[in-house]
Design an enzyme around this catalytic site. Sequence first.
Site, PDB file in Angstrom:
ATOM      1  N   LYS A 115       3.878  -0.199  -1.547  1.00  0.00           N
ATOM      2  CA  LYS A 115       3.625  -1.484  -2.203  1.00  0.00           C
ATOM      3  C   LYS A 115       3.875  -1.368  -3.712  1.00  0.00           C
ATOM      4  O   LYS A 115       4.552  -2.192  -4.314  1.00  0.00           O
ATOM      5  CB  LYS A 115       2.182  -1.951  -1.964  1.00  0.00           C
ATOM      6  CG  LYS A 115       1.946  -3.341  -2.529  1.00  0.00           C
ATOM      7  CD  LYS A 115       0.497  -3.687  -2.686  1.00  0.00           C
ATOM      8  CE  LYS A 115       0.006  -3.299  -4.067  1.00  0.00           C
ATOM      9  NZ  LYS A 115      -1.328  -3.779  -4.377  1.00  0.00           N
ATOM     10  N   ASP A 133       1.526  -6.668   0.254  1.00  0.00           N
ATOM     11  CA  ASP A 133       0.103  -6.365   0.055  1.00  0.00           C
ATOM     12  C   ASP A 133      -0.680  -7.055   1.170  1.00  0.00           C
ATOM     13  O   ASP A 133      -0.080  -7.549   2.130  1.00  0.00           O
ATOM     14  CB  ASP A 133      -0.350  -6.827  -1.334  1.00  0.00           C
ATOM     15  CG  ASP A 133      -0.446  -8.338  -1.386  1.00  0.00           C
ATOM     16  OD1 ASP A 133       0.154  -9.015  -0.518  1.00  0.00           O
ATOM     17  OD2 ASP A 133      -1.148  -8.854  -2.267  1.00  0.00           O
TER      18      ASP A 133
END
Length: 204
Positions: A115, A133
């Site tokens: 991420k 996310d």
Amino acid sequence: MSIDIIISRLKKRYHPGKFGSKDPFRALIATVLSQRTRDEVTDRASEKLFAKYGTPAALEHADVGDIEELIREVGFYRIKAPRIKEIARIINNDFKGKVPSDMETLLSLPGVGRKTANCTLVYGFGKDAVAVDTHVHRISNRLGLVKTKTPEETELKLRETLPRKHWKHINELLVRFGQDLCRPVGPKCDECPIIEMCPGREGR
Ligand code: SF4
């Protein structure tokens, strides 16, 4: 194609910013700080940190106690303080002060997962990358764009199915949508601009 309509309606509501406009080093460090922390808290802590230590060279030589003090509002600040100092040291020494712009090298930095690496590529370099996310993972599943168990799986699936032109927009749009309407608990489906395309809507 419904994904084009979804993206276009979300863009109309949220007016996403310009990608690649952030300094890659600040994009990287701010994303590390954002792990398990609310956006407004991350923004405040990043501002304080960068006002004093805005470059890899400055941060490498900062005192860990001082970094802790500046970022103490963010979650796990005691772990993150030495970590971001170490990231700064590596960037300064191994990469001549320049943040690497490829996924594999970013992933070699301490505390940098997919991420964080993808966010750095999108927000720091303006590259096509899918940054997933919890909001992107949850909403992609609610909308039926993917059927996955983890953010990592979601990223891989979206990379296969989402047209590349949408990659760098998906993070900002779904994060803002997730904070505003499509919340984890009690989504505001009656205000949703894409309700008719959502198999996960409430009150069906
Ligand atoms: Fe989220 Fe509800 Fe909209 Fe579906 S209808 S995307 S659950 S806010």
